[in-house]
Design an enzyme around this catalytic site. Structure first.
Site, PDB file in Angstrom:
ATOM      1  N   ASN A 105      -1.647 -17.467  -7.478  1.00  0.00           N
ATOM      2  CA  ASN A 105      -0.218 -17.185  -6.822  1.00  0.00           C
ATOM      3  C   ASN A 105       0.148 -17.735  -5.420  1.00  0.00           C
ATOM      4  O   ASN A 105       1.154 -17.315  -4.918  1.00  0.00           O
ATOM      5  CB  ASN A 105      -0.076 -15.465  -7.009  1.00  0.00           C
ATOM      6  CG  ASN A 105       0.159 -15.011  -8.218  1.00  0.00           C
ATOM      7  OD1 ASN A 105       0.759 -15.561  -9.168  1.00  0.00           O
ATOM      8  ND2 ASN A 105      -0.627 -13.966  -8.574  1.00  0.00           N
TER       9      ASN A 105
ATOM     10  N   GLY B 183      -0.262 -21.321  -4.048  1.00  0.00           N
ATOM     11  CA  GLY B 183      -0.492 -22.715  -3.816  1.00  0.00           C
ATOM     12  C   GLY B 183      -0.049 -23.495  -2.393  1.00  0.00           C
ATOM     13  O   GLY B 183      -0.969 -23.503  -1.352  1.00  0.00           O
ATOM     14  N   SER B 184       1.223 -23.891  -2.436  1.00  0.00           N
ATOM     15  CA  SER B 184       1.903 -24.260  -1.152  1.00  0.00           C
ATOM     16  C   SER B 184       1.498 -23.180   0.042  1.00  0.00           C
ATOM     17  O   SER B 184       1.674 -23.451   1.199  1.00  0.00           O
ATOM     18  CB  SER B 184       3.355 -24.547  -1.222  1.00  0.00           C
ATOM     19  OG  SER B 184       3.369 -25.605  -2.301  1.00  0.00           O
TER      20      SER B 184
ATOM     21  N   THR C  94     -11.221 -28.700  -8.162  1.00  0.00           N
ATOM     22  CA  THR C  94     -11.803 -30.118  -8.474  1.00  0.00           C
ATOM     23  C   THR C  94     -13.552 -29.883  -8.671  1.00  0.00           C
ATOM     24  O   THR C  94     -13.920 -29.347  -7.583  1.00  0.00           O
ATOM     25  CB  THR C  94     -11.405 -30.910  -7.689  1.00  0.00           C
ATOM     26  OG1 THR C  94      -9.887 -31.341  -7.723  1.00  0.00           O
ATOM     27  CG2 THR C  94     -12.114 -32.388  -8.001  1.00  0.00           C
TER      28      THR C  94
ATOM     29  N   GLY D 284       7.562 -52.015 -24.133  1.00  0.00           N
ATOM     30  CA  GLY D 284       6.934 -51.188 -25.141  1.00  0.00           C
ATOM     31  C   GLY D 284       5.379 -51.051 -25.172  1.00  0.00           C
ATOM     32  O   GLY D 284       4.631 -49.850 -25.262  1.00  0.00           O
TER      33      GLY D 284
ATOM     34  N   GLU E 165      -3.297 -31.341  -2.526  1.00  0.00           N
ATOM     35  CA  GLU E 165      -3.685 -31.414  -1.298  1.00  0.00           C
ATOM     36  C   GLU E 165      -2.134 -31.197  -0.500  1.00  0.00           C
ATOM     37  O   GLU E 165      -2.147 -31.787   0.578  1.00  0.00           O
ATOM     38  CB  GLU E 165      -4.396 -32.699  -0.473  1.00  0.00           C
ATOM     39  CG  GLU E 165      -5.990 -32.787  -1.105  1.00  0.00           C
ATOM     40  CD  GLU E 165      -6.859 -33.405  -0.452  1.00  0.00           C
ATOM     41  OE1 GLU E 165      -6.733 -33.486   0.917  1.00  0.00           O
ATOM     42  OE2 GLU E 165      -7.972 -34.004  -1.052  1.00  0.00           O
TER      43      GLU E 165
ATOM     44  N   THR F  57       2.213 -30.649  -1.831  1.00  0.00           N
ATOM     45  CA  THR F  57       3.121 -31.507  -2.585  1.00  0.00           C
ATOM     46  C   THR F  57       3.605 -32.325  -1.446  1.00  0.00           C
ATOM     47  O   THR F  57       3.886 -32.127  -0.262  1.00  0.00           O
ATOM     48  CB  THR F  57       4.064 -30.591  -3.179  1.00  0.00           C
ATOM     49  OG1 THR F  57       4.638 -29.560  -2.124  1.00  0.00           O
ATOM     50  CG2 THR F  57       3.358 -29.378  -4.272  1.00  0.00           C
TER      51      THR F  57
HETATM   52  C1  LIG Z   1      -5.587 -31.984 -10.528  1.00  0.00           C
HETATM   53  C2  LIG Z   1      -5.546 -31.018  -9.362  1.00  0.00           C
HETATM   54  C3  LIG Z   1      -6.689 -31.020  -8.604  1.00  0.00           C
HETATM   55  C4  LIG Z   1      -6.709 -30.107  -7.594  1.00  0.00           C
HETATM   56  N1  LIG Z   1      -7.777 -29.633  -6.859  1.00  0.00           N
HETATM   57  C5  LIG Z   1      -7.672 -28.946  -5.881  1.00  0.00           C
HETATM   58  C6  LIG Z   1      -9.261 -28.439  -5.370  1.00  0.00           C
HETATM   59  O1  LIG Z   1     -10.012 -29.152  -5.469  1.00  0.00           O
HETATM   60  N2  LIG Z   1      -9.023 -27.511  -4.287  1.00  0.00           N
HETATM   61  C7  LIG Z   1      -7.795 -26.504  -4.174  1.00  0.00           C
HETATM   62  O2  LIG Z   1      -7.899 -25.599  -3.413  1.00  0.00           O
HETATM   63  N3  LIG Z   1      -6.692 -26.838  -4.677  1.00  0.00           N
HETATM   64  C8  LIG Z   1      -6.726 -27.992  -5.552  1.00  0.00           C
HETATM   65  N4  LIG Z   1      -5.683 -28.295  -6.245  1.00  0.00           N
HETATM   66  C9  LIG Z   1      -4.087 -27.394  -6.132  1.00  0.00           C
HETATM   67  C10 LIG Z   1      -2.977 -28.300  -5.382  1.00  0.00           C
HETATM   68  O3  LIG Z   1      -3.408 -28.275  -3.818  1.00  0.00           O
HETATM   69  C11 LIG Z   1      -1.936 -27.303  -5.273  1.00  0.00           C
HETATM   70  O4  LIG Z   1      -1.568 -27.480  -6.742  1.00  0.00           O
HETATM   71  C12 LIG Z   1      -0.631 -27.841  -4.516  1.00  0.00           C
HETATM   72  O5  LIG Z   1      -0.984 -27.224  -3.413  1.00  0.00           O
HETATM   73  C13 LIG Z   1       0.697 -27.098  -5.018  1.00  0.00           C
HETATM   74  O6  LIG Z   1       0.436 -25.599  -5.308  1.00  0.00           O
HETATM   75  P1  LIG Z   1       1.126 -25.002  -6.622  1.00  0.00           P
HETATM   76  O7  LIG Z   1       0.659 -25.853  -7.938  1.00  0.00           O
HETATM   77  O8  LIG Z   1       0.710 -23.517  -6.592  1.00  0.00           O
HETATM   78  O9  LIG Z   1       2.668 -25.256  -6.284  1.00  0.00           O
HETATM   79  P2  LIG Z   1       3.685 -24.207  -5.785  1.00  0.00           P
HETATM   80  O10 LIG Z   1       3.189 -23.862  -4.435  1.00  0.00           O
HETATM   81  O11 LIG Z   1       3.976 -23.042  -6.676  1.00  0.00           O
HETATM   82  O12 LIG Z   1       4.943 -25.197  -5.728  1.00  0.00           O
HETATM   83  C14 LIG Z   1       5.868 -25.318  -6.874  1.00  0.00           C
HETATM   84  C15 LIG Z   1       7.159 -26.153  -6.095  1.00  0.00           C
HETATM   85  O13 LIG Z   1       7.600 -25.616  -5.094  1.00  0.00           O
HETATM   86  C16 LIG Z   1       7.685 -26.693  -4.187  1.00  0.00           C
HETATM   87  N5  LIG Z   1       7.675 -25.555  -2.878  1.00  0.00           N
HETATM   88  C17 LIG Z   1       6.679 -24.719  -2.500  1.00  0.00           C
HETATM   89  N6  LIG Z   1       6.973 -23.992  -1.114  1.00  0.00           N
HETATM   90  C18 LIG Z   1       7.838 -25.025  -0.958  1.00  0.00           C
HETATM   91  C19 LIG Z   1       8.959 -24.770   0.592  1.00  0.00           C
HETATM   92  N7  LIG Z   1       8.171 -24.067   1.451  1.00  0.00           N
HETATM   93  N8  LIG Z   1       9.755 -25.580   0.733  1.00  0.00           N
HETATM   94  C20 LIG Z   1       9.862 -26.463  -0.289  1.00  0.00           C
HETATM   95  N9  LIG Z   1       9.542 -26.674  -1.509  1.00  0.00           N
HETATM   96  C21 LIG Z   1       8.388 -25.611  -1.664  1.00  0.00           C
HETATM   97  C22 LIG Z   1       6.457 -27.324  -4.087  1.00  0.00           C
HETATM   98  O14 LIG Z   1       6.751 -28.587  -3.193  1.00  0.00           O
HETATM   99  C23 LIG Z   1       6.639 -27.529  -5.732  1.00  0.00           C
HETATM  100  O15 LIG Z   1       7.367 -28.543  -5.854  1.00  0.00           O
HETATM  101  C24 LIG Z   1      -5.226 -29.187  -7.129  1.00  0.00           C
HETATM  102  C25 LIG Z   1      -4.166 -29.387  -8.294  1.00  0.00           C
HETATM  103  C26 LIG Z   1      -4.435 -30.416  -9.343  1.00  0.00           C
HETATM  104  C27 LIG Z   1      -3.134 -30.303  -9.868  1.00  0.00           C
END
Ligand SMILES: Cc1cc2nc3c(=O)[nH]c(=O)nc-3n(C[C@H](O)[C@H](O)[C@H](O)COP(=O)(O)OP(=O)(O)OC[C@H]3O[C@@H](n4cnc5c(N)ncnc54)[C@H](O)[C@@H]3O)c2cc1C
Length: 379
Positions: free
Chosen positions: A129, A131-132, A158, A340, A363, A365
């Site tokens: 819950n 991420g960002s 990762t 293609g 790291e 978005t």
């Molecule tokens: C293959 C892979 C490897 C990864 N490896 C690691 C790792 O080793 N360690 C680790 O800790 N994490 C890791 N991550 C997690 C990664 O850092 C997160 O997926 C990323 O930070 C985004 O968080 P979320 O996926 O929860 O998206 P969310 O935060 O839910 O975002 C969803 C959307 O909302 C947008 N958004 C959210 N907040 C705002 C805002 N304030 N303003 C504008 N737009 C917003 C985002 O840009 C995105 O488009 C990995 C992810 C992937 C896919």
């Protein structure tokens, strides 16, 4: 940049290129299809210094700087984005965190093994819950006598299953309050630590990504890095460097896709001539080449500033934001140039296209990079 640095950077790039061609290229599609995480290849890379690029020589690392690091990640990314992502996460997130914030005993115990490739590292900040909004993390570390008990779930980690050591940032105070999280080092096999679901991904498929679960996982206070409450601040500093590696990875993917498309455009004939003769194709190649050059300059600038010890928050976010978007657009154009054939797994561009998208997400978005850049320019 002086010629000694350029020479060194070219030698390092050649080593990484040879390694990628010999040990990664022959297996790229098989690993991608089966989602096989090639831990053994990463361990081999350790012998060449690729798993400890930035680690000081006193801890068994290569003791190189960020320009060489960019070149290594770029060369691996040209061949396989997934392996590039794994090398980047190991070096700049796990080892990078311990190198910046670990004490001497922690550096001696962990960096030596990480730099040699004997141990694979992971770094766990993201949660289901948060991420960002990582500062709002729910995974909690509770003080317990002379140690800590970790409870909660991290996701998208990762090497979440295969790592030997993991840096974990967990909440030790009130959510959304400053100084409310702390960084810890957790070793594989610690009771209460387990891996959850392995993600079945669009791209970066051979870089293992899993959930990590802490269930009354007890660690000693010696596993804490830095001060209690300093975890989020440390994580943001680590990401300043990590984002340069994702910019480098983006650059590698973009160059790999561009080079394949350039070659194909000269070879593929339609209407009795190479498709490169059509302005619709040659202008695409011109745009791709220009964007790649611009992304490279931004990435090298951030790397150079980091080497000089300057604050890179704005420039690493700019490099990561721009280079990752370039990787997606260049890979998209490359598939278009292949027509293609580009839509099949017989040519490399479909994989570059799939892998590139992660670079605009991991790291932080692209939206979060803009938030970081905006904050800096509005100061
Ligand atoms: C293959 C892979 C490897 C990864 N490896 C690691 C790792 O080793 N360690 C680790 O800790 N994490 C890791 N991550 C997690 C990664 O850092 C997160 O997926 C990323 O930070 C985004 O968080 P979320 O996926 O929860 O998206 P969310 O935060 O839910 O975002 C969803 C959307 O909302 C947008 N958004 C959210 N907040 C705002 C805002 N304030 N303003 C504008 N737009 C917003 C985002 O840009 C995105 O488009 C990995 C992810 C992937 C896919």
């Amino acid at each position: 940049m002086d010629s000694v640095i350029v020479q060194q950077d070219q030698m390092v790039a050649a080593t990484a290129r040879d390694f990628a061609e010999k040990y990664i290229r022959p297996n790229v599609m098989e690993w991608d299809e089966t989602q096989h995480f090639p831990k053994e290849v990463l361990q081999q890379a350790g012998a060449l210094g690729i798993m400890g690029v930035l680690v000081p020589e006193e801890f068994g690392g290569a003791g190189l700087g960020y320009i060489e690091y960019v070149r290594i990640i770029e060369e691996i990314g040209k061949v396989c984005g997934s392996v590039g992502l794994s090398v980047a996460a190991h070096n700049s997130l796990c080892s990078g965190h311990i190198a910046q914030f670990g004490d001497e005993a922690q550096k001696m115990r962990y960096l030596t093994k990480l730099a040699s490739g004997e141990w694979i590292g992971a770094w766990a900040l993201t949660e289901p819950n948060t991420g960002s909004d990582a500062g709002n993390m729910q995974c909690v570390a509770t003080a317990d006598g002379d140690g800590w008990i970790l409870n909660g779930t991290k996701c998208w980690i990762t090497h979440g299953n295969s790592s030997d050591v993991m840096v974990v940032i967990a909440r030790t105070g009130e959510p959304r309050k400053p100084q409310s999280s702390t960084a810890f080092i957790v070793e594989r096999g610690t009771p209460g630590l387990s891996a959850g679901k392995k993600e079945n991904k669009l791209g970066m498929r051979c870089s293992e990504t899993t959930e990590v679960i802490f269930d009354n996982c007890r660690i000693s206070d010696e596993q804490r890095m830095g001060e209690v409450g300093d975890g989020f601040h440390q994580a943001m500093k680590v990401l300043d460097g990590g984002r340069i590696s994702i910019a480098a990875l983006s650059l590698g993917i973009a160059k790999g896709a561009y080079e394949a498309a350039l070659k194909y455009a000269k070879e593929r004939h339609q209407f009795d001539q190479p498709i490169a003769n059509f302005q619709g194709i040659s202008f695409k190649l011109a745009d791709m080449a220009t964007r790649i050059e611009a992304a490279e300059l931004l990435t090298l600038q951030a790397a150079d500033m980091k080497n000089r010890g300057e604050k890179v928050t704005k420039f690493s976010a700019m490099a990561k934001y721009y280079a990752s978007e370039v990787a997606v657009s260049v890979a998209n154009d490359a598939v278009q140039i292949f027509g293609g054939y580009g839509y099949t797994k017989d040519f490399p561009v479909e994989k570059f296209y799939r892998d590139s998208k992660l670079c605009t997400i991991g790291e932080g978005t692209s939206e979060i990079q803009k938030l970081v850049i905006a904050r800096e320019v509005l100061k």
